[in-house]
Design a protein around this motif. Structure first.
Motif, PDB file in Angstrom:
ATOM      1  N   VAL A 117      70.173   9.441  17.556  1.00 59.08           N
ATOM      2  CA  VAL A 117      70.032  10.792  18.098  1.00 59.08           C
ATOM      3  C   VAL A 117      70.593  11.788  17.086  1.00 59.08           C
ATOM      4  O   VAL A 117      71.382  11.425  16.225  1.00 59.08           O
ATOM      5  CB  VAL A 117      70.760  10.966  19.453  1.00 59.08           C
ATOM      6  N   THR A 118      70.182  13.049  17.216  1.00 62.09           N
ATOM      7  CA  THR A 118      70.767  14.083  16.382  1.00 62.09           C
ATOM      8  C   THR A 118      72.011  14.622  17.063  1.00 62.09           C
ATOM      9  O   THR A 118      72.129  14.567  18.295  1.00 62.09           O
ATOM     10  CB  THR A 118      69.775  15.234  16.122  1.00 62.09           C
ATOM     11  N   ARG A 119      72.933  15.113  16.255  1.00 60.72           N
ATOM     12  CA  ARG A 119      74.174  15.676  16.788  1.00 60.72           C
ATOM     13  C   ARG A 119      73.829  16.763  17.801  1.00 60.72           C
ATOM     14  O   ARG A 119      72.968  17.602  17.578  1.00 60.72           O
ATOM     15  CB  ARG A 119      75.016  16.258  15.663  1.00 60.72           C
ATOM     16  N   GLY A 120      74.495  16.705  18.964  1.00 56.72           N
ATOM     17  CA  GLY A 120      74.281  17.688  20.012  1.00 56.72           C
ATOM     18  C   GLY A 120      73.208  17.303  21.015  1.00 56.72           C
ATOM     19  O   GLY A 120      73.072  17.936  22.054  1.00 56.72           O
ATOM     20  N   ALA A 121      72.437  16.250  20.715  1.00 55.79           N
ATOM     21  CA  ALA A 121      71.386  15.796  21.631  1.00 55.79           C
ATOM     22  C   ALA A 121      71.975  14.802  22.636  1.00 55.79           C
ATOM     23  O   ALA A 121      72.997  14.183  22.374  1.00 55.79           O
ATOM     24  CB  ALA A 121      70.254  15.138  20.846  1.00 55.79           C
ATOM     25  N   PRO A 122      71.339  14.631  23.791  1.00 52.66           N
ATOM     26  CA  PRO A 122      71.826  13.632  24.743  1.00 52.66           C
ATOM     27  C   PRO A 122      71.569  12.213  24.235  1.00 52.66           C
ATOM     28  O   PRO A 122      70.631  11.980  23.479  1.00 52.66           O
ATOM     29  CB  PRO A 122      71.015  13.908  26.015  1.00 52.66           C
ATOM     30  N   ALA A 123      72.436  11.287  24.634  1.00 53.88           N
ATOM     31  CA  ALA A 123      72.274   9.872  24.285  1.00 53.88           C
ATOM     32  C   ALA A 123      72.531   9.050  25.540  1.00 53.88           C
ATOM     33  O   ALA A 123      73.353   9.423  26.376  1.00 53.88           O
ATOM     34  CB  ALA A 123      73.245   9.471  23.180  1.00 53.88           C
ATOM     35  N   GLU A 124      71.814   7.945  25.674  1.00 57.73           N
ATOM     36  CA  GLU A 124      71.953   7.091  26.856  1.00 57.73           C
ATOM     37  C   GLU A 124      71.835   5.636  26.449  1.00 57.73           C
ATOM     38  O   GLU A 124      71.007   5.275  25.615  1.00 57.73           O
ATOM     39  CB  GLU A 124      70.842   7.436  27.851  1.00 57.73           C
ATOM     40  N   MET A 125      72.699   4.801  27.039  1.00 58.48           N
ATOM     41  CA  MET A 125      72.638   3.356  26.870  1.00 58.48           C
ATOM     42  C   MET A 125      72.749   2.740  28.257  1.00 58.48           C
ATOM     43  O   MET A 125      73.514   3.243  29.089  1.00 58.48           O
ATOM     44  CB  MET A 125      73.777   2.862  25.982  1.00 58.48           C
ATOM     45  N   ARG A 179      73.214  -3.607  40.152  1.00 57.52           N
ATOM     46  CA  ARG A 179      72.874  -4.375  38.950  1.00 57.52           C
ATOM     47  C   ARG A 179      72.675  -3.500  37.717  1.00 57.52           C
ATOM     48  O   ARG A 179      72.195  -3.982  36.702  1.00 57.52           O
ATOM     49  CB  ARG A 179      71.596  -5.155  39.221  1.00 57.52           C
ATOM     50  N   SER A 180      73.001  -2.204  37.817  1.00 55.02           N
ATOM     51  CA  SER A 180      72.769  -1.275  36.705  1.00 55.02           C
ATOM     52  C   SER A 180      74.056  -0.600  36.259  1.00 55.02           C
ATOM     53  O   SER A 180      74.888  -0.224  37.076  1.00 55.02           O
ATOM     54  CB  SER A 180      71.788  -0.179  37.120  1.00 55.02           C
ATOM     55  N   ALA A 181      74.163  -0.438  34.956  1.00 59.29           N
ATOM     56  CA  ALA A 181      75.254   0.335  34.357  1.00 59.29           C
ATOM     57  C   ALA A 181      74.611   1.271  33.341  1.00 59.29           C
ATOM     58  O   ALA A 181      73.761   0.852  32.552  1.00 59.29           O
ATOM     59  CB  ALA A 181      76.263  -0.576  33.679  1.00 59.29           C
ATOM     60  N   LYS A 182      75.003   2.541  33.387  1.00 64.31           N
ATOM     61  CA  LYS A 182      74.434   3.538  32.477  1.00 64.31           C
ATOM     62  C   LYS A 182      75.556   4.375  31.894  1.00 64.31           C
ATOM     63  O   LYS A 182      76.424   4.846  32.618  1.00 64.31           O
ATOM     64  CB  LYS A 182      73.460   4.445  33.217  1.00 64.31           C
ATOM     65  N   MET A 183      75.517   4.544  30.566  1.00 61.61           N
ATOM     66  CA  MET A 183      76.489   5.384  29.888  1.00 61.61           C
ATOM     67  C   MET A 183      75.716   6.515  29.210  1.00 61.61           C
ATOM     68  O   MET A 183      74.778   6.267  28.448  1.00 61.61           O
ATOM     69  CB  MET A 183      77.284   4.575  28.864  1.00 61.61           C
ATOM     70  N   VAL A 184      76.120   7.769  29.505  1.00 59.41           N
ATOM     71  CA  VAL A 184      75.385   8.946  29.049  1.00 59.41           C
ATOM     72  C   VAL A 184      76.343   9.955  28.450  1.00 59.41           C
ATOM     73  O   VAL A 184      77.451  10.144  28.952  1.00 59.41           O
ATOM     74  CB  VAL A 184      74.644   9.610  30.242  1.00 59.41           C
ATOM     75  N   THR A 185      75.909  10.617  27.382  1.00 55.88           N
ATOM     76  CA  THR A 185      76.599  11.790  26.859  1.00 55.88           C
ATOM     77  C   THR A 185      75.564  12.899  26.767  1.00 55.88           C
ATOM     78  O   THR A 185      74.412  12.649  26.406  1.00 55.88           O
ATOM     79  CB  THR A 185      77.262  11.547  25.485  1.00 55.88           C
ATOM     80  N   ASN A 212      73.644   5.736  16.318  1.00 58.63           N
ATOM     81  CA  ASN A 212      73.662   6.548  15.100  1.00 58.63           C
ATOM     82  C   ASN A 212      73.541   8.006  15.510  1.00 58.63           C
ATOM     83  O   ASN A 212      72.655   8.358  16.291  1.00 58.63           O
ATOM     84  CB  ASN A 212      72.492   6.202  14.171  1.00 58.63           C
ATOM     85  N   VAL A 213      74.423   8.851  14.980  1.00 55.99           N
ATOM     86  CA  VAL A 213      74.369  10.291  15.226  1.00 55.99           C
ATOM     87  C   VAL A 213      74.110  10.944  13.880  1.00 55.99           C
ATOM     88  O   VAL A 213      74.880  10.768  12.935  1.00 55.99           O
ATOM     89  CB  VAL A 213      75.686  10.811  15.844  1.00 55.99           C
ATOM     90  N   SER A 214      73.008  11.692  13.780  1.00 52.06           N
ATOM     91  CA  SER A 214      72.625  12.297  12.506  1.00 52.06           C
ATOM     92  C   SER A 214      72.634  13.816  12.591  1.00 52.06           C
ATOM     93  O   SER A 214      72.730  14.391  13.676  1.00 52.06           O
ATOM     94  CB  SER A 214      71.232  11.804  12.101  1.00 52.06           C
ATOM     95  N   GLU A 215      72.517  14.435  11.419  1.00 51.29           N
ATOM     96  CA  GLU A 215      72.451  15.890  11.339  1.00 51.29           C
ATOM     97  C   GLU A 215      71.179  16.365  12.034  1.00 51.29           C
ATOM     98  O   GLU A 215      70.144  15.722  11.920  1.00 51.29           O
ATOM     99  CB  GLU A 215      72.380  16.341   9.872  1.00 51.29           C
ATOM    100  N   PRO A 216      71.249  17.511  12.719  1.00 56.88           N
ATOM    101  CA  PRO A 216      70.008  18.060  13.260  1.00 56.88           C
ATOM    102  C   PRO A 216      69.089  18.471  12.109  1.00 56.88           C
ATOM    103  O   PRO A 216      69.572  18.774  11.023  1.00 56.88           O
ATOM    104  CB  PRO A 216      70.450  19.282  14.067  1.00 56.88           C
TER     105      PRO A 216
END
Length: 174
Positions: free
Chosen positions: A34-42, A89-95, A123-127
């Motif tokens: 993801v780019t820095r500042g974007a949402p991420a989910e696992m 049965r689900s686990a979700k981690m979000v930013t 991986n967090v990359s530059e926008p």
């Protein structure tokens, strides 16, 4: 009934009863970029309800895995810019906004019928770079800041026709 038949029957019953008991984790695999500042989910899902989920992060170049979050099911917890929710049965981690400090390898410890460990890398990359606009392109073309001062404009309007007349007549004659 002979003892060997009883033993064979117990083995077949235990194998049949345990067939659905094993956890089969299905987690976000490989690398999430993801780019820095974007949402991420696992996410992680298993075939039996979770009793607890723990997540730790090993940053780039680090040897130690630092705890990010631990959550007993069901429920949610927050920390380090992450929100971890465990339900059934689900686990979700979000930013909501990925940061450089969140990049690295995440180790999920999943506790259901057994304890399983799964890994996901973030991986967090530059926008992407925005095209720059020249300073002259950001101003209003009708803005008075670009107009010449009124006194100079009047002088130019008088001198230009006179200069053209002089040149049309063959230039100054001395």
């Amino acid at each position: 009934m002979p003892p060997w038949a009883l033993l064979l029957m117990l083995i077949s019953i235990s194998q049949g009863a345990g067939a659905g008991d094993w956890d089969h984790p299905a987690c976000t695999e490989g690398v999430v970029s993801v780019t820095r500042g974007a949402p991420a989910e696992m996410t992680c899902n298993i075939s039996n309800p979770f009793s607890k989920v723990s997540v730790c992060l090993r940053g780039p170049g680090q040897r130690h895995c630092w705890p990010v979050s631990t959550q007993a099911a069901p429920g949610c917890s927050s920390g380090g810019g992450w929100r971890l929710c465990v339900q059934g049965r689900s686990a979700k981690m979000v930013t909501e906004e990925a940061r450089d400090s969140q990049a690295g390898q995440y180790m999920w410890t999943l506790v259901g019928r057994q304890t399983e460990q799964e890994f996901t890398t973030l991986n967090v990359s530059e926008p992407p770079e925005q095209p720059s606009t020249p300073s002259w392109g950001t101003q209003d073309p009708l803005s008075s800041a670009q107009d010449p001062p009124p006194g100079r404009l009047h002088v130019a309007l008088l001198l230009v026709p006179m200069l053209l007349c002089v040149l049309a007549q063959g230039g100054p004659q001395f």
